[in-house]
Design a protein around this motif. Structure first.
Motif, mmCIF file in Angstrom:
data_model
loop_
_atom_site.group_PDB
_atom_site.id
_atom_site.type_symbol
_atom_site.label_atom_id
_atom_site.label_comp_id
_atom_site.label_asym_id
_atom_site.label_seq_id
_atom_site.Cartn_x
_atom_site.Cartn_y
_atom_site.Cartn_z
ATOM 1 N N ASN A 1 0.818 -1.218 0.000
ATOM 2 C CA ASN A 1 0.000 0.000 0.000
ATOM 3 C C ASN A 1 0.853 1.269 0.000
ATOM 4 O O ASN A 1 0.413 2.323 0.448
ATOM 5 C CB ASN A 1 -0.956 0.004 1.194
ATOM 6 N N GLY A 2 2.078 1.166 -0.543
ATOM 7 C CA GLY A 2 2.952 2.330 -0.614
ATOM 8 C C GLY A 2 2.853 3.058 -1.939
ATOM 9 O O GLY A 2 1.896 2.873 -2.707
ATOM 10 N N GLU B 1 0.356 2.534 -5.380
ATOM 11 C CA GLU B 1 -0.513 3.537 -5.993
ATOM 12 C C GLU B 1 -0.302 3.578 -7.505
ATOM 13 O O GLU B 1 -1.264 3.638 -8.285
ATOM 14 C CB GLU B 1 -0.230 4.909 -5.380
ATOM 15 N N ALA C 1 -2.448 -6.454 2.086
ATOM 16 C CA ALA C 1 -1.532 -5.534 2.767
ATOM 17 C C ALA C 1 -1.108 -6.071 4.124
ATOM 18 O O ALA C 1 -1.849 -6.805 4.777
ATOM 19 C CB ALA C 1 -2.192 -4.168 2.932
ATOM 20 N N ARG C 2 0.088 -5.660 4.531
ATOM 21 C CA ARG C 2 0.559 -6.025 5.865
ATOM 22 C C ARG C 2 -0.197 -5.250 6.935
ATOM 23 O O ARG C 2 -0.392 -5.755 8.046
ATOM 24 C CB ARG C 2 2.066 -5.749 5.969
ATOM 25 N N ASN C 3 -0.626 -4.031 6.606
ATOM 26 C CA ASN C 3 -1.341 -3.181 7.567
ATOM 27 C C ASN C 3 -2.612 -2.638 6.920
ATOM 28 O O ASN C 3 -2.635 -1.497 6.434
ATOM 29 C CB ASN C 3 -0.445 -2.035 8.037
ATOM 30 N N GLU D 1 -5.191 -1.407 8.027
ATOM 31 C CA GLU D 1 -5.736 -0.194 8.632
ATOM 32 C C GLU D 1 -5.124 1.068 8.032
ATOM 33 O O GLU D 1 -5.622 2.175 8.279
ATOM 34 C CB GLU D 1 -5.523 -0.210 10.149
ATOM 35 N N HIS D 2 -4.069 0.916 7.234
ATOM 36 C CA HIS D 2 -3.404 2.064 6.618
ATOM 37 C C HIS D 2 -3.672 2.136 5.117
ATOM 38 O O HIS D 2 -2.819 2.599 4.360
ATOM 39 C CB HIS D 2 -1.891 2.004 6.864
ATOM 40 N N CYS D 3 -4.852 1.688 4.704
ATOM 41 C CA CYS D 3 -5.149 1.608 3.269
ATOM 42 C C CYS D 3 -6.225 2.580 2.804
ATOM 43 O O CYS D 3 -6.702 2.479 1.671
ATOM 44 C CB CYS D 3 -5.579 0.179 2.908
ATOM 45 N N ASP D 4 -6.606 3.540 3.646
ATOM 46 C CA ASP D 4 -7.673 4.468 3.248
ATOM 47 C C ASP D 4 -7.303 5.239 1.985
ATOM 48 O O ASP D 4 -8.160 5.518 1.136
ATOM 49 C CB ASP D 4 -7.978 5.445 4.382
ATOM 50 N N HIS D 5 -6.020 5.611 1.849
ATOM 51 C CA HIS D 5 -5.605 6.360 0.667
ATOM 52 C C HIS D 5 -5.738 5.527 -0.601
ATOM 53 O O HIS D 5 -5.992 6.065 -1.687
ATOM 54 C CB HIS D 5 -4.168 6.846 0.825
#
Length: 324
Positions: free
Chosen positions: A163-164, A168, A186-188, A190-194
């Motif tokens: 998700n880096g 994108e 993704a590994r995280n 919760e950090h995929c809103d973008h």
């Protein structure tokens, strides 16, 4: 071709593995640019500004890799379609008077991914007609899906791992290739809103987001995709390789379809564990990150040396890459 020395480099952290010096230097050799030099430098996000502002006017441009593609934004101006869309750049080009007078930012990663995936489908070659390759890269770089010559992936179901910043660009490339949907592993999570926001802006359905540590769900997600783009750093996708090695055959699952193409942006080691596991499946094809690296470097050379895209010796760059 003699003249004042001109310098370029690739920056990132880590950076010792980078093949960018090989690609750019082979282009300079083919173009007769004996006064051009391309290096690598280990620079992190905190040190980027000081590095750039410390350069002298002999510098023509920089290639940027992890973790600098977002960090460079405040230091320059986004100048092409995808850098403006994503506010992410992998290329910085200086004015003739040097870095202190201006920094123009570009994103050539999207066209690099598009061309690499088209190559995997037999629709693109680095040694093809230079004008045809330039037209393909220009169309992809400008977000002109209607100008791409082939759409072998239209209607496919895609999966992006990570998700880096490169993830994108992968979303944008897959949209250009006409896929039906792009899901996310993704590994995280919760950090995929973008990433969800990007999918919406691209007109893609809302991605299903799966955590890598949820083994059962991750395995099903891997098996059901037609196209997979892994953007994780070296070694980070190895647990997914283990899942593929032990997964049941897709034919045994009525809801699944055989994954046909994997692009793993890692190119050290080659092949990765994920690629090896993927290629155990019938009719699957895996390509490593040096194919993306090659095609994204073509416009970088054009921008830094101020040459038409069709004048860049992609075939010579490809040959140098294949001989490593």
């Amino acid at each position: 071709m003699n003249g004042p020395d001109r310098r370029c480099a690739v920056l990132g952290d880590p950076i010792s593995h980078s093949l960018s010096p090989l690609l750019h230097s082979s282009a300079y050799d083919a173009l007769g640019l004996n006064n051009w030099h391309y290096d690598r430098a280990r620079v992190d996000a905190d040190g980027l500004a000081n590095f750039i502002y410390g350069l002298d006017p002999s510098w023509a441009g920089l290639s940027l890799t992890m973790p600098l593609k977002s960090a460079v934004g405040p230091l320059g101006n986004f100048c092409d379609y995808w850098s403006k869309t994503l506010e992410v750049a992998n290329t910085a080009v200086f004015e003739h008077s040097g870095p202190a007078k201006g920094l123009s930012l570009y994103n050539t990663d999207v066209e690099g991914i598009v061309a690499a995936l088209l190559e995997a489908a037999g629709c693109c070659r680095a040694d093809e007609d230079a004008d045809d390759l330039a037209a393909l890269l220009e169309a992809a770089g400008q977000g002109r899906q209607d100008k791409l010559p082939d759409q072998p992936y239209r209607g496919a179901r895609a999966l992006v791992i990570g998700n880096g910043n490169t993830a994108e660009s992968a979303f944008c490339a897959l949209k250009m290739l006409g896929v039906e949907r792009v899901d996310l592993l993704a590994r995280n999570p919760e950090h995929c809103d973008h990433m969800l926001d990007l999918a919406s802006r691209l007109g893609l359905p809302a991605p299903a987001v799966t955590a890598m540590d949820q083994a059962g769900k991750a395995e099903r997600t891997l098996i059901r995709a037609n196209i997979i783009v892994s953007t994780l750093p070296s070694g980070a996708a190895d647990p997914l390789a283990d899942l593929l090695n032990t997964a049941r055959s897709p034919e045994a699952d009525a809801d699944s379809c055989l994954c046909s193409v994997l692009l793993d942006v890692v190119y050290e080691p080659r092949p990765t564990q994920l690629m090896k596991a993927f290629c155990r499946r019938p009719a699957a094809r895996a390509i490593s990150g040096e194919r993306m690296l090659l095609y994204q470097a073509v416009r970088q050379v054009a921008l830094m040396t101020d040459r038409p895209l069709a004048a860049v010796p992609a075939a010579a760059m490809d040959q140098a890459l294949r001989e490593t």
